[in-house]
Design an enzyme around this catalytic site. Structure first.
Site, short mmCIF file in Angstrom:
data_model
loop_
_atom_site.label_atom_id
_atom_site.label_comp_id
_atom_site.label_asym_id
_atom_site.label_seq_id
_atom_site.Cartn_x
_atom_site.Cartn_y
_atom_site.Cartn_z
N THR A 144 0.58 -1.47 -0.21
CA THR A 144 0.39 -0.07 0.18
C THR A 144 1.00 1.36 -0.15
O THR A 144 2.65 1.38 0.96
CB THR A 144 -1.24 0.25 0.73
OG1 THR A 144 -1.33 1.68 1.22
CG2 THR A 144 -0.39 0.04 2.54
N SER A 179 -0.77 2.48 10.60
CA SER A 179 -1.91 1.98 11.37
C SER A 179 -1.21 0.71 11.58
O SER A 179 -0.28 0.08 10.97
CB SER A 179 -3.14 1.90 10.60
OG SER A 179 -3.49 0.62 9.36
N TYR A 181 -2.21 -2.13 10.34
CA TYR A 181 -2.23 -2.64 9.43
C TYR A 181 -1.38 -2.08 8.74
O TYR A 181 -0.76 -2.95 7.79
CB TYR A 181 -3.91 -2.47 8.59
CG TYR A 181 -3.92 -2.15 7.32
CD1 TYR A 181 -3.74 -3.65 6.34
CD2 TYR A 181 -3.76 -1.72 6.35
CE1 TYR A 181 -3.81 -3.58 4.88
CE2 TYR A 181 -3.74 -0.82 5.10
CZ TYR A 181 -3.55 -2.70 4.39
OH TYR A 181 -3.60 -2.94 3.12
N HIS A 182 -1.27 -0.97 8.16
CA HIS A 182 -0.23 -0.44 7.29
C HIS A 182 0.71 -1.04 7.60
O HIS A 182 2.17 -1.23 6.98
CB HIS A 182 -0.16 1.31 7.97
CG HIS A 182 -1.67 1.55 6.79
ND1 HIS A 182 -2.30 1.65 7.59
CD2 HIS A 182 -2.03 1.94 4.73
CE1 HIS A 182 -3.24 2.87 6.62
NE2 HIS A 182 -2.59 3.03 5.47
N LYS A 185 2.33 -4.56 6.28
CA LYS A 185 2.75 -4.12 4.99
C LYS A 185 4.09 -3.97 4.55
O LYS A 185 4.73 -4.14 3.68
CB LYS A 185 2.15 -2.83 4.16
CG LYS A 185 0.69 -4.02 3.94
CD LYS A 185 0.26 -4.71 3.16
CE LYS A 185 -1.40 -4.75 2.52
NZ LYS A 185 -1.58 -5.88 1.25
#
Lengths: 404, 404
Positions: A144, A179, A181-182, A185
């Site tokens: 991302t 975050s 989530y980030h 990644k």
């Protein structure tokens, strides 16, 4: 080409599987269907109804004579992954198979842990499966643009040449993800780069922007080929959500001042970018990064475009930003590598927005405005409500890891 | 000060607990004892016998009247961590509680997955426990100089000011870790920085070099206060292992050409650095990084120092480097922040090496030369032997995660 699409039941995985199949590639969609379970957990649903994976595959086959085969299982289960891999023997793996919502990862500790364990272990398993079974397989991994955060310098595609105290090196671009989530990644990207260096794997890391839109040339062929349409505060992304808010007669909700700028792209460009990465693969041992977006907009600009494209009166409401992000910042991110390979972008215009609104109007009665309200406060460690107990009912990952 | 030492039964955690206790801090050592289980798995043992945690604590109390309390359990078990945290209510947490061997993480897939899940989840749990129970707690987290790899520019302490295309920003130093273990520390660092930014936590990330030596002023007070002495190819580090090889009459085994340069420090400086970080804490919301080493040496230089310090004839043998690292590279890493706080380094000299050799001679009959041979090939995805089945018998982490 034999292509294994991990996360092949998802918003982008399914259209990618169809797009590749339509172009004559042999495709297997692999998915644990957990995205559908998140809906149950969150009390949400795709605005556009979606058929189950078996039905989708059948309709595709009936309509086109082409086959998208599928395997239902969890890539954090290494036995499942490797037996599926050995049965299909892909030449390339496209890896969409991760928990992909930043707000979801910020609900509380167990969602943060779930997101990182699920994404990291799934990705490690993919790396080991390729390394152990066939290191010549090209891995196309979805990352991302949020990995970079918003540095006060130009963002390059994965690497930056740094001159410092009279010496120069090309190094991984520093990451400031916002975050859990980030962060997952970013962790994946580091693991991926190492596997290419250590084992000579070949990988393309696609740092994707925010995707908007709903249809591709293939999903539009039949209602039961439709992909998800998410508009809730957890899985919905900004442009799609704004269109739903307009159609529902609600104010467009902008987080904070709205000057946050992000890279974006049409779902039709996502599937084409994957194809371009596949037909121009990374070299053995090469870890390369493409920034996969076509245009940058601030949130206010997106809101203005939506308001300008759609008839009627629209109100824009600024909410306190629940996210951990700068509301004002420099943003200039490179995105030439995919264009160099042949990408001709579908740029965002009023027509695109109107077509999207037409789809939303079809399902207008099913819109649940309550799910669009952001309830996850990123600056707190947890939601103060029942969701605190976390994804205990989610299948797979944690038990699989334990069983590893 | 009330200090919770995670990994308080380990090579450095135990001496740190004693050092802080001797200086009047109230200390609890928390450990799942898994380091002792790795020995069983690998067929290795500390060269110097070590008492169990209960016995160590009793001897310390008998000898000094001071108390190091302890709790045996796994920090990947959030219930255990938070109940221990609430019972003790620390003002600072020192986090050594991770799987810390690079070769161990490279044995095979299950050891890679175990290392990353154990380290990342444990660290996330610590961040959430502090965030939820008392965000004013200062976290002192052990990282490694190996996070940086060997870039062709000077290494700074955590952050670097980059001027690029006419703009300037201070950004996280780009990381190029060289094993799944080193990667886990990079993942921790990113998670840590985010938690400070999102929740206002205060953290010091200590990027530590290779530690040598065995005794501190406290561990030397009684044989049952001794800490571990590892010399095997998986957990032993270079200088300690060279001394054992000399005492055993074996050749010193250098991996590759031996021009790899690394930052190093005496175990006596480790415990002092921890104290310095504790008494000069990070500010609320601050994520800071100290490079914790005192001198840089190439592996050949270390070998020459050992050979020069110890009598007798010594052979140096160059093995094919099993690691994924450059054998020749630029290396100039900053390490002034701890000195600025008052660190007076114990520099490596012949006397230090002789004292270390005296300890090793005491346990000479217990040396098992076979465990010093490197058998883990980092450029392969797995060991071709029975160890492939992985740490199935290891207690805790994966089941705890599943139970989360």
């Amino acid at each position: 080409m034999r292509v294994m699409v991990l996360g092949g039941d998802g918003y982008l995985g399914w259209p990618t599987a169809l797009y590749l199949s339509a172009r004559g590639q042999e495709v297997i969609a692999v998915d644990n269907l957990v995205r559908r379970t998140y809906d149950t957990e969150l009390g949400t649903a795709s605005l556009v109804p979606i058929a189950d994976l078996e039905r989708r595959a059948t309709v595709w086959n009936d309509l086109t004579g082409r086959t998208v085969s599928y395997a239902i299982g969890d890539i954090t289960d290494y036995e499942f992954l490797t037996s599926t891999f050995r049965a299909f023997m892909p030449e390339a793996v496209v890896h969409f198979g991760e928990q992909r919502s930043a707000p979801y990862s910020m609900i509380d500790r167990s969602h943060a842990v779930y997101t990182q364990v699920n994404n990291i272990v799934g990705n490690l398993n993919v790396l080991f499966a390729i390394g152990e079974i066939d290191p010549s397989v090209h891995l196309v991994k979805l990352g991302t643009m949020g990995e970079y955060g918003t540095p006060n310098i130009d963002i390059e595609e994965g690497f930056i040449e740094i001159t410092y105290k009279g010496r120069t090196d090309t190094l991984p671009f520093p990451k400031q993800p916002g975050s859990f989530y980030h962060l997952s990644k970013v962790h994946d990207s580091h693991n991926l780069a190492f596997a290419c260096r250590a084992w000579g794997l070949r990988a393309t890391d696609l740092n994707q922007g925010i995707v908007y839109g709903h249809v591709t040339d293939e999903t539009v062929m039949h209602p039961e080929l439709a992909t998800r349409f998410d508009y809730d505060a957890v899985f919905g992304t900004v442009l799609n959500r704004f269109v739903v808010q307009v159609v529902a007669g609600n104010p467009l909700t902008v987080y904070g001042r709205g000057d946050q700028t992000r890279g974006m792209l049409n779902i039709k460009d996502t599937v084409r970018c994957i194809e371009l990465a596949l037909i121009h693969p990374a070299q053995p041992g090469e870890y390369r990064v493409f920034n996969q977006f076509t245009e940058s907009f601030s949130i206010n600009e997106i809101a203005a475009l939506v308001v300008g494209a759609l008839d009627g009166e629209h109100k824009i409401e600024h909410l306190t930003d629940p996210r951990v992000e700068l509301e004002e910042h420099y943003y200039n991110a490179a995105h030439t590598k995919l264009v160099d390979l042949g990408l001709v972008p579908h740029l965002l215009d009023a027509d695109t927005i109107c077509r999207l609104a037409a789809i939303v109007r079809e399902w207008r009665d099913d819109i649940d405005p309550s799910v669009m309200e952001p309830t996850i406060e990123w600056r707190a460690t947890a939601l103060p409500d029942a969701r605190r107990e976390g994804p205990a009912s989610l299948p797979g990952v944690l038990e699989n890891v334990a069983g590893a």
